[in-house]
Scaffold this motif. Sequence first.
Motif, mmCIF file in Angstrom:
data_model
loop_
_atom_site.group_PDB
_atom_site.id
_atom_site.type_symbol
_atom_site.label_atom_id
_atom_site.label_comp_id
_atom_site.label_asym_id
_atom_site.label_seq_id
_atom_site.Cartn_x
_atom_site.Cartn_y
_atom_site.Cartn_z
ATOM 1 N N CYS A 44 3.308 4.812 0.641
ATOM 2 C CA CYS A 44 3.207 3.570 -0.139
ATOM 3 C C CYS A 44 4.516 2.801 -0.161
ATOM 4 N N THR A 45 5.641 3.508 -0.087
ATOM 5 C CA THR A 45 6.957 2.854 -0.174
ATOM 6 C C THR A 45 7.568 2.597 1.204
ATOM 7 N N ALA A 46 6.733 2.519 2.235
ATOM 8 C CA ALA A 46 7.232 2.161 3.561
ATOM 9 C C ALA A 46 7.895 0.782 3.510
ATOM 10 N N ALA A 47 8.962 0.604 4.279
ATOM 11 C CA ALA A 47 9.713 -0.653 4.239
ATOM 12 C C ALA A 47 8.867 -1.839 4.694
ATOM 13 N N SER A 48 8.023 -1.629 5.695
ATOM 14 C CA SER A 48 7.186 -2.721 6.211
ATOM 15 C C SER A 48 5.861 -2.768 5.454
ATOM 16 N N PRO A 49 5.452 -3.924 4.924
ATOM 17 C CA PRO A 49 4.183 -4.022 4.203
ATOM 18 C C PRO A 49 2.985 -3.594 5.051
ATOM 19 N N ASP A 50 3.017 -3.847 6.348
ATOM 20 C CA ASP A 50 1.889 -3.499 7.215
ATOM 21 C C ASP A 50 1.686 -1.990 7.338
ATOM 22 N N GLN A 51 2.729 -1.225 7.076
ATOM 23 C CA GLN A 51 2.633 0.231 7.191
ATOM 24 C C GLN A 51 2.131 0.891 5.909
ATOM 25 N N ARG A 52 1.973 0.122 4.848
ATOM 26 C CA ARG A 52 1.498 0.688 3.586
ATOM 27 C C ARG A 52 -0.028 0.708 3.547
ATOM 28 N N PRO A 53 -0.620 1.731 2.951
ATOM 29 C CA PRO A 53 -2.083 1.781 2.855
ATOM 30 C C PRO A 53 -2.602 0.813 1.800
ATOM 31 N N ARG A 54 -3.899 0.535 1.827
ATOM 32 C CA ARG A 54 -4.529 -0.245 0.766
ATOM 33 C C ARG A 54 -4.721 0.651 -0.449
ATOM 34 N N MET A 55 -4.834 0.033 -1.630
ATOM 35 C CA MET A 55 -4.965 0.814 -2.851
ATOM 36 C C MET A 55 -6.252 1.637 -2.856
ATOM 37 N N SER A 56 -7.320 1.121 -2.266
ATOM 38 C CA SER A 56 -8.559 1.897 -2.216
ATOM 39 C C SER A 56 -8.363 3.188 -1.422
ATOM 40 N N HIS A 57 -7.528 3.128 -0.373
ATOM 41 C CA HIS A 57 -7.227 4.328 0.406
ATOM 42 C C HIS A 57 -6.337 5.272 -0.390
ATOM 43 N N VAL A 58 -5.422 4.714 -1.183
ATOM 44 C CA VAL A 58 -4.550 5.532 -2.028
ATOM 45 C C VAL A 58 -5.387 6.320 -3.036
ATOM 46 N N VAL A 59 -6.403 5.661 -3.624
ATOM 47 C CA VAL A 59 -7.288 6.338 -4.572
ATOM 48 C C VAL A 59 -7.946 7.548 -3.914
ATOM 49 N N LYS A 60 -8.470 7.348 -2.721
ATOM 50 C CA LYS A 60 -9.174 8.434 -2.022
ATOM 51 C C LYS A 60 -8.219 9.588 -1.714
ATOM 52 N N LYS A 108 0.138 -5.766 -1.125
ATOM 53 C CA LYS A 108 0.954 -4.730 -0.485
ATOM 54 C C LYS A 108 2.256 -4.474 -1.258
ATOM 55 N N SER A 109 2.779 -5.489 -1.934
ATOM 56 C CA SER A 109 3.950 -5.244 -2.784
ATOM 57 C C SER A 109 3.552 -4.436 -4.024
ATOM 58 N N ASP A 110 2.296 -4.616 -4.503
ATOM 59 C CA ASP A 110 1.780 -3.754 -5.567
ATOM 60 C C ASP A 110 1.720 -2.305 -5.106
ATOM 61 N N VAL A 111 1.302 -2.097 -3.854
ATOM 62 C CA VAL A 111 1.217 -0.740 -3.316
ATOM 63 C C VAL A 111 2.600 -0.089 -3.318
ATOM 64 N N TYR A 112 3.626 -0.863 -2.948
ATOM 65 C CA TYR A 112 4.991 -0.331 -2.970
ATOM 66 C C TYR A 112 5.374 0.085 -4.397
ATOM 67 N N SER A 113 5.118 -0.796 -5.370
ATOM 68 C CA SER A 113 5.458 -0.487 -6.761
ATOM 69 C C SER A 113 4.717 0.751 -7.246
ATOM 70 N N PHE A 114 3.452 0.874 -6.828
ATOM 71 C CA PHE A 114 2.685 2.050 -7.230
ATOM 72 C C PHE A 114 3.263 3.309 -6.586
ATOM 73 N N GLY A 115 3.744 3.193 -5.344
ATOM 74 C CA GLY A 115 4.387 4.334 -4.706
ATOM 75 C C GLY A 115 5.625 4.779 -5.460
ATOM 76 N N VAL A 116 6.415 3.836 -5.966
ATOM 77 C CA VAL A 116 7.586 4.174 -6.775
ATOM 78 C C VAL A 116 7.140 4.863 -8.065
ATOM 79 N N LEU A 117 6.037 4.394 -8.644
ATOM 80 C CA LEU A 117 5.486 5.021 -9.852
ATOM 81 C C LEU A 117 5.129 6.484 -9.580
ATOM 82 N N LEU A 118 4.538 6.763 -8.415
ATOM 83 C CA LEU A 118 4.207 8.144 -8.047
ATOM 84 C C LEU A 118 5.475 8.984 -7.912
#
Length: 677
Positions: A624-640, A545-555
């Motif tokens: 992806c950059t939501a403050a709470s990790p539980d509110q971030r989507p999984r990377m597979s969902h981000v791909v879709k 989930k911290s990877d998801v946050y970093s990827f959101g910043v990349l976007l």
Amino acid sequence: MASTLSLLILLLTFSHFLLIVQSSENPDFEALVAFKTASDPSKKLITWKTGTDPCTWDGVSCVKDRVSRLVLENLELQGSIEPLTSLTQLRVLSLKGNRFSGEVPSLSNFTSLKLLFLSHNHFSGEFPVTATSLSRLYRLDLSYNNFSGEIPLTVNHLPHLLTLRLDENQFSGLIPKLNLPDLQDFNVSGNRLSGEIPRTLSTFSESSFRQNSFLCGAPLEKCKAEPNKPGSEGAIATSPLVPSSETPTTTTTVSSSPSTMPTTTPTTTNPKSHEKRASKMSPIVLIAIIVGDILVLGIVCLLLYCYFWRNYSSKSKERKGLKLFESEKIVYSSSPYPTQGGFERGRMVFFEGEKRFELEDLLRASAEMLGKGGFGTAYKAVLDDGNVVAVKRLKDAQIAGKREFEQHMEVLGRIRHPNVVSLRAYYFAREEKLLVYDFMPNATLFWLLHGNRGPGRTPLDWTTRLKIAAGAAQGVTFIHNSCKSLKLTHGNIKSTNILLDKQGNARVSDFGLSIFNSPSPIGAGGRSNGYRAPEVTDGRKQSQKSDVYSFGVLLLELLTGKCPSAVESGGSGGGYGGGMVDLPRWVQSVVREEWTAEVFDLELMRYKDIEEEMVGLLQIAMSCTAASPDQRPRMSHVVKMIEDLRGVEVSPCHDTAGSVSDSPSLSEDACVGTSSQ
């Protein structure tokens, strides 16, 4: 039956009445109808019908029932555009290729306008001065019209201007000294302009100034000195209308004394007086010749020195690069303790199916440093057989022991995916750890976004950005699903770790090394701090989930063109304003103020019909950059979600999110015994 028919007629009448009421409620409806009545004698605007919603008409787009975009090109429209000036929420206005004429009416109501295209019409009169009050304007195209007069200096009031097209008009006078730091597209060719081109515009090509007979200065021919300029005293003053070959029989000698009037002398003069003047001037001429010779000799010597020094420095740099690579790697790799026991000589370990080479081959290779990261330095190494690899030297990594290192490398070395940079081999010795990867010949995403921001830069277009986002998401998703028992993380997602291969596909690099992070909460590298999730910054462990946050910043970096690292207001890193603030917080603050369009990179404003896709990707990034990790989507969902924006194809052979865990490239056996991240 009759009652049913009456009821049906009543319903149709009522629905028609509702449509009329709905359309009349749109404050822009009357302005559009008035414009159509006055400007469309050829009946090209077929869908513009009374009783229908104007937001559904061809060329019209709305935001919150207000017209925000009006694109009516090549429709033989004519007359004046005066009725459109009441569309106060207009952001894009394009009327290219029509027959509009007369002076451009006041544009001061268009306070939200960003793109204005009026080219290939019959507009006349002077430059529309009210256009210079549109402080949000990015593109202004008035080319191929009949505008005349001078170009006003007030164009400098458009600080965000990217395009200024004034070519093929009848503008005259001097080009004002424009100070528009973001200007990328400029053209005043085919006018009647004169004088010297301002230095601020000299970086544009010659084609931007052609067909202006009296223009001079870079990039055109150098301006000729005027004969009566200060410092030309004593020169022969001739009329600029008389050719030099037709000089009159009498010449006017301009005296160097201001109190002496010019005198007219015959062409034939006394030889003795001529000799006297010659002898009087000879010291000055002699000094000028000597100074000129010295200058020419000095310039020649300087050119020769630069030429030989450049050749010498390039060769020296190559030798230095090779020595640097060897000095950093040979020191430890060839058993530095040959006479002592207890130290095992390191060896190159290749993964199955990989072409093998000896460590000595790697050390003999010519090397070029690619960059330094949080875990060490990366090099491009060209082997004797012509193969090129990327070598990463792990210098600052915190490695517990050889067994743990080898087990973790076995996991990383089995990851194979079109959007992941493959680990081909590794080397472990007491003081030296090397990782050998595929070499990616194209630039990093960081360079494509932020490199060479001056004139001549090739902007990163929207389609490429979207393709890179989708490809990188696929790569990260594959890493997450490759070894479910370990829940692998990338741990260091940032734009410098997104590389491009020969086909321009995104490849994720530097993955799986966060296990070697130092205990410091800051972790690896200052540049990556802007990508780190809040929970990681607070000292907690890396997670998917911290990877998801970093990827959101990349976007967000892809969308805004700004560096994610925290910067101060007005700093070189982007200057978000309001003191120290990171990229996600800045974007959220702008969106809260309902100025969503302000977050996007200026370089994206040149592309049409992508606003919905940009807003869609922005929404993905913010989730992806939501403050709470539980509110971030999984990377597979981000791909879709990314692929749903435009049916993006990442690679002809990429795996779907549901099948990556079943890839034969990595079995669960490789996960056994490896320390968890």
